[in-house]
Design an enzyme around this catalytic site. Sequence first.
Site, PDB file in Angstrom:
ATOM      1  N   LYS A  29       0.740  -1.209   0.100  1.00 19.50           N
ATOM      2  CA  LYS A  29       0.009  -0.039  -0.109  1.00 19.50           C
ATOM      3  C   LYS A  29       0.888   1.402  -0.184  1.00 19.50           C
ATOM      4  O   LYS A  29       2.038   1.270   0.266  1.00 19.50           O
ATOM      5  CB  LYS A  29      -0.988   0.061   1.265  1.00 19.50           C
ATOM      6  CG  LYS A  29      -1.976  -1.188   1.159  1.00 19.50           C
ATOM      7  CD  LYS A  29      -2.984  -0.988   2.365  1.00 19.50           C
ATOM      8  CE  LYS A  29      -4.077  -2.017   2.189  1.00 19.50           C
ATOM      9  NZ  LYS A  29      -5.251  -1.572   3.227  1.00 19.50           N
ATOM     10  N   TYR A  83     -12.177  -1.421  -4.201  1.00 16.15           N
ATOM     11  CA  TYR A  83     -13.106  -1.587  -2.887  1.00 16.15           C
ATOM     12  C   TYR A  83     -14.599  -1.610  -2.770  1.00 16.15           C
ATOM     13  O   TYR A  83     -15.064  -1.007  -1.716  1.00 16.15           O
ATOM     14  CB  TYR A  83     -12.390  -0.547  -1.970  1.00 16.15           C
ATOM     15  CG  TYR A  83     -11.190  -0.987  -1.155  1.00 16.15           C
ATOM     16  CD1 TYR A  83     -10.858  -2.239  -0.677  1.00 16.15           C
ATOM     17  CD2 TYR A  83      -9.897  -0.043  -1.593  1.00 16.15           C
ATOM     18  CE1 TYR A  83      -9.591  -2.441  -0.169  1.00 16.15           C
ATOM     19  CE2 TYR A  83      -8.779  -0.541  -1.023  1.00 16.15           C
ATOM     20  CZ  TYR A  83      -8.652  -1.732  -0.502  1.00 16.15           C
ATOM     21  OH  TYR A  83      -7.326  -2.209   0.057  1.00 16.15           O
ATOM     22  N   ASN A  97      -2.118   0.242   6.931  1.00 17.47           N
ATOM     23  CA  ASN A  97      -1.862  -1.094   7.154  1.00 17.47           C
ATOM     24  C   ASN A  97      -0.971  -1.894   6.362  1.00 17.47           C
ATOM     25  O   ASN A  97      -0.918  -3.054   6.389  1.00 17.47           O
ATOM     26  CB  ASN A  97      -2.867  -2.044   7.903  1.00 17.47           C
ATOM     27  CG  ASN A  97      -4.032  -2.119   6.677  1.00 17.47           C
ATOM     28  OD1 ASN A  97      -3.769  -1.607   5.371  1.00 17.47           O
ATOM     29  ND2 ASN A  97      -4.974  -3.198   6.804  1.00 17.47           N
ATOM     30  N   HIS A 139      -2.430  -5.208   1.367  1.00 16.07           N
ATOM     31  CA  HIS A 139      -3.605  -5.979   1.333  1.00 16.07           C
ATOM     32  C   HIS A 139      -3.649  -7.356   0.612  1.00 16.07           C
ATOM     33  O   HIS A 139      -2.571  -7.691  -0.088  1.00 16.07           O
ATOM     34  CB  HIS A 139      -4.482  -5.073   0.226  1.00 16.07           C
ATOM     35  CG  HIS A 139      -5.886  -5.617  -0.153  1.00 16.07           C
ATOM     36  ND1 HIS A 139      -7.042  -5.750   0.556  1.00 16.07           N
ATOM     37  CD2 HIS A 139      -5.926  -6.409  -1.393  1.00 16.07           C
ATOM     38  CE1 HIS A 139      -7.838  -6.532  -0.102  1.00 16.07           C
ATOM     39  NE2 HIS A 139      -7.340  -6.937  -1.488  1.00 16.07           N
ATOM     40  N   GLU A 171      -9.905  -9.432  -7.997  1.00 15.28           N
ATOM     41  CA  GLU A 171      -8.795  -8.403  -7.793  1.00 15.28           C
ATOM     42  C   GLU A 171      -7.800  -8.720  -8.971  1.00 15.28           C
ATOM     43  O   GLU A 171      -7.308  -7.682  -9.154  1.00 15.28           O
ATOM     44  CB  GLU A 171      -8.331  -8.589  -6.360  1.00 15.28           C
ATOM     45  CG  GLU A 171      -9.646  -8.192  -5.229  1.00 15.28           C
ATOM     46  CD  GLU A 171      -9.319  -8.310  -3.915  1.00 15.28           C
ATOM     47  OE1 GLU A 171     -10.049  -7.746  -3.046  1.00 15.28           O
ATOM     48  OE2 GLU A 171      -8.198  -8.686  -3.597  1.00 15.28           O
TER      49      GLU A 171
HETATM   50  P1  CMP Z   1      -7.665  -4.153   3.420  1.00 14.60           P
HETATM   51  O1  CMP Z   1      -7.050  -5.617   3.742  1.00 14.60           O
HETATM   52  O2  CMP Z   1      -7.149  -3.543   2.281  1.00 14.60           O
HETATM   53  O3  CMP Z   1      -9.402  -4.219   2.932  1.00 14.60           O
HETATM   54  C1  CMP Z   1      -9.997  -3.124   3.551  1.00 14.60           C
HETATM   55  C2  CMP Z   1      -9.241  -1.840   4.112  1.00 14.60           C
HETATM   56  O4  CMP Z   1     -10.291  -1.012   4.867  1.00 14.60           O
HETATM   57  C3  CMP Z   1      -8.784  -2.862   5.336  1.00 14.60           C
HETATM   58  O5  CMP Z   1      -7.611  -3.366   4.728  1.00 14.60           O
HETATM   59  C4  CMP Z   1      -8.262  -1.528   6.301  1.00 14.60           C
HETATM   60  O6  CMP Z   1      -7.090  -0.761   5.925  1.00 14.60           O
HETATM   61  C5  CMP Z   1      -9.561  -0.466   5.952  1.00 14.60           C
HETATM   62  N1  CMP Z   1     -10.476  -0.376   7.195  1.00 14.60           N
HETATM   63  C6  CMP Z   1     -10.375   0.658   7.963  1.00 14.60           C
HETATM   64  N2  CMP Z   1     -11.215   0.384   8.828  1.00 14.60           N
HETATM   65  C7  CMP Z   1     -11.718  -0.869   8.839  1.00 14.60           C
HETATM   66  C8  CMP Z   1     -12.386  -1.653   9.818  1.00 14.60           C
HETATM   67  N3  CMP Z   1     -13.153  -1.014  10.712  1.00 14.60           N
HETATM   68  N4  CMP Z   1     -12.618  -2.854   9.271  1.00 14.60           N
HETATM   69  C9  CMP Z   1     -11.801  -3.187   8.189  1.00 14.60           C
HETATM   70  N5  CMP Z   1     -11.204  -2.580   7.261  1.00 14.60           N
HETATM   71  C10 CMP Z   1     -10.956  -1.256   7.751  1.00 14.60           C
END
Ligand code: CMP
Length: 136
Positions: free
Chosen positions: A9, A49, A112, A115, A126
């Site tokens: 990311k 998303y 984070n 992904h 995806e």
């Molecule tokens: P990702 O695996 O990219 O999928 C969706 C993203 O939304 C997740 O990682 C997080 O970075 C972001 N996100 C932010 N808030 C939440 C939440 N409460 N629950 C899940 N994903 C979240």
Amino acid sequence: MQRTFAIIKPDAVKNGVAGQILARIEGAGFRVVGMRMIHMSKAEAEGFYHVHKARPFFGGLTDFMSSGPCVVLCLEAADAIKKWRDLMGATDPAKAEPGTMRKDFGASIDNNATHGSDAPETAAFELGYFFRGMEL
Ligand code: CMP
């Protein structure tokens, strides 16, 4: 063998740890089948998303994912989807195990670092969103 989709990311690319993450991916035994650095538009991030469209974090998530370049990957291994999710750790870095991507390189649930697809159907969508069949 199974294929999964991964993103390094924008926070990880900005922090200069994309190479370290890639080295851990290769070190864990994945074959990198496809890889490209891209900078998503807001609309492209929203399309990617779309399943989270109704969630309160959708606006912030798509702003973040379109804030800078990221690296999109097609990874291959036995049980690749679970294997990559295990290596990434919990979505929230605060809850992730030491040695996982999100614990070691993520700062918050929003930033984070990585992904990964969560199921075969998701991986198919995806991978198809970012790679043409002849590229893989
Ligand atoms: P990702 O695996 O990219 O999928 C969706 C993203 O939304 C997740 O990682 C997080 O970075 C972001 N996100 C932010 N808030 C939440 C939440 N409460 N629950 C899940 N994903 C979240």
